[in-house]
Design a protein around this motif. Structure first.
Motif, PDB file in Angstrom:
ATOM      1  N   ARG A  55      43.746  41.360  31.753  1.00  9.57           N
ATOM      2  CA  ARG A  55      42.899  41.524  33.005  1.00  9.57           C
ATOM      3  C   ARG A  55      42.942  43.122  34.289  1.00  9.57           C
ATOM      4  NH1 ARG A  55      37.457  37.682  32.521  1.00  9.57           N
ATOM      5  NH2 ARG A  55      36.575  40.000  34.007  1.00  9.57           N
ATOM      6  N   PHE A  56      43.740  42.278  34.615  1.00  7.19           N
ATOM      7  CA  PHE A  56      44.290  42.843  36.561  1.00  7.19           C
ATOM      8  C   PHE A  56      44.683  44.433  35.955  1.00  7.19           C
ATOM      9  CE2 PHE A  56      44.485  38.447  37.519  1.00  7.19           C
ATOM     10  CZ  PHE A  56      44.043  38.168  39.027  1.00  7.19           C
ATOM     11  N   LYS A  57      44.486  44.881  34.670  1.00  9.02           N
ATOM     12  CA  LYS A  57      45.815  45.623  34.376  1.00  9.02           C
ATOM     13  C   LYS A  57      44.541  47.355  33.737  1.00  9.02           C
ATOM     14  CE  LYS A  57      50.767  46.055  33.640  1.00  9.02           C
ATOM     15  NZ  LYS A  57      51.749  45.488  32.652  1.00  9.02           N
ATOM     16  N   CYS A  58      43.040  45.964  34.182  1.00  7.98           N
ATOM     17  CA  CYS A  58      41.779  46.980  33.135  1.00  7.98           C
ATOM     18  C   CYS A  58      40.734  47.232  33.885  1.00  7.98           C
ATOM     19  CB  CYS A  58      41.225  46.053  32.016  1.00  7.98           C
ATOM     20  SG  CYS A  58      42.874  45.341  30.656  1.00  7.98           S
ATOM     21  N   GLY A  61      39.326  44.512  36.393  1.00  7.02           N
ATOM     22  CA  GLY A  61      40.433  43.750  37.579  1.00  7.02           C
ATOM     23  C   GLY A  61      39.426  43.069  38.549  1.00  7.02           C
ATOM     24  N   PHE A  62      38.772  43.786  39.349  1.00  2.00           N
ATOM     25  CA  PHE A  62      38.384  44.096  40.509  1.00  2.00           C
ATOM     26  C   PHE A  62      36.626  42.568  39.663  1.00  2.00           C
ATOM     27  CE2 PHE A  62      33.860  44.742  43.068  1.00  2.00           C
ATOM     28  CZ  PHE A  62      35.181  43.815  44.550  1.00  2.00           C
ATOM     29  N   TYR A  68      36.304  34.737  40.604  1.00  2.00           N
ATOM     30  CA  TYR A  68      37.291  33.669  41.672  1.00  2.00           C
ATOM     31  C   TYR A  68      37.127  33.493  42.493  1.00  2.00           C
ATOM     32  CZ  TYR A  68      40.800  31.220  44.346  1.00  2.00           C
ATOM     33  OH  TYR A  68      41.799  30.733  44.870  1.00  2.00           O
ATOM     34  N   HIS A  69      36.361  34.118  44.051  1.00  2.00           N
ATOM     35  CA  HIS A  69      35.791  34.732  45.036  1.00  2.00           C
ATOM     36  C   HIS A  69      34.843  34.000  44.827  1.00  2.00           C
ATOM     37  CE1 HIS A  69      39.675  35.508  46.774  1.00  2.00           C
ATOM     38  NE2 HIS A  69      39.386  36.333  46.612  1.00  2.00           N
ATOM     39  N   THR A  70      34.091  33.894  44.222  1.00  2.00           N
ATOM     40  CA  THR A  70      32.531  33.711  43.897  1.00  2.00           C
ATOM     41  C   THR A  70      32.301  32.282  43.894  1.00  2.00           C
ATOM     42  OG1 THR A  70      31.533  35.511  42.981  1.00  2.00           O
ATOM     43  CG2 THR A  70      30.227  33.498  42.175  1.00  2.00           C
TER      44      THR A  70
END
Length: 164
Positions: A55-58, A61-62, A68-70
């Motif tokens: 998903r980082f490449k899609c 990604g943000f 994760y931070h939440t």
């Protein structure tokens, strides 16, 4: 973890940058058995690779980073003690030359609490573990007899240099 080889299609091995990711493994204090921790770590890694790495490449990604931070903020607000561990083993740190020659000893200043970094020694025969803990926990850690039977505390660059 190194995301380069976990993406489809993998990023080139010589890609450099700070594309790093953590995945949480929740362990209750009454549940601390090494083999169970390893099972949870492996499952976390597999789940991450299957569900998030690509998903980082899609376009989302943000969103992955925000999720994760939440989740991490929720753990912190509940008073969960977070320990972070990373491995730089097999990463060619001692082969890098930025114009001053290859390093004699690689080290870092770690301003984080509860952080463990694993790195190959220069000669590749040992693994160094850089560990930061709260003062009370570090005092216990440094006196652990089982740990001391396998490890030495605070090696110096001079030891590394003299063995070359």
């Amino acid at each position: 973890m190194n995301l380069r080889k976990r993406m489809v299609s993998p990023l080139p091995a010589n890609t450099v940058g700070n594309l790093v990711w953590a995945f949480p493994v929740l362990i209750e204090e009454s549940d601390i058995k090494l083999h169970e921790v390893v099972v949870k770590l492996r499952k976390g890694l597999t789940d991450f690779c299957n569900d998030k790495a690509n998903r980082f490449k899609c376009e989302d990604g943000f969103a992955v980073v925000s999720e994760y931070h939440t989740k991490e903020a929720e753990f912190i607000s509940r008073g969960v003690n977070i320990f972070r561990c990373t491995s730089l083993c097999k990463f060619p740190i001692y082969d890098m030359d930025f114009g001053w020659g290859k390093p004699t000893w690689v080290a870092t200043s770690m301003g984080f609490k509860n952080f463990i970094v694993l790195i190959d020694s220069k000669l590749g025969e040992n693994i160094e573990a850089w560990v930061t803990l709260a003062e009370q926990e570090m005092a216990i850690f440094q006196r652990d007899e089982m740990l001391l039977s396998f490890a030495s505390l605070n090696p110096s660059a001079a030891v590394h240099e003299s063995r070359m």
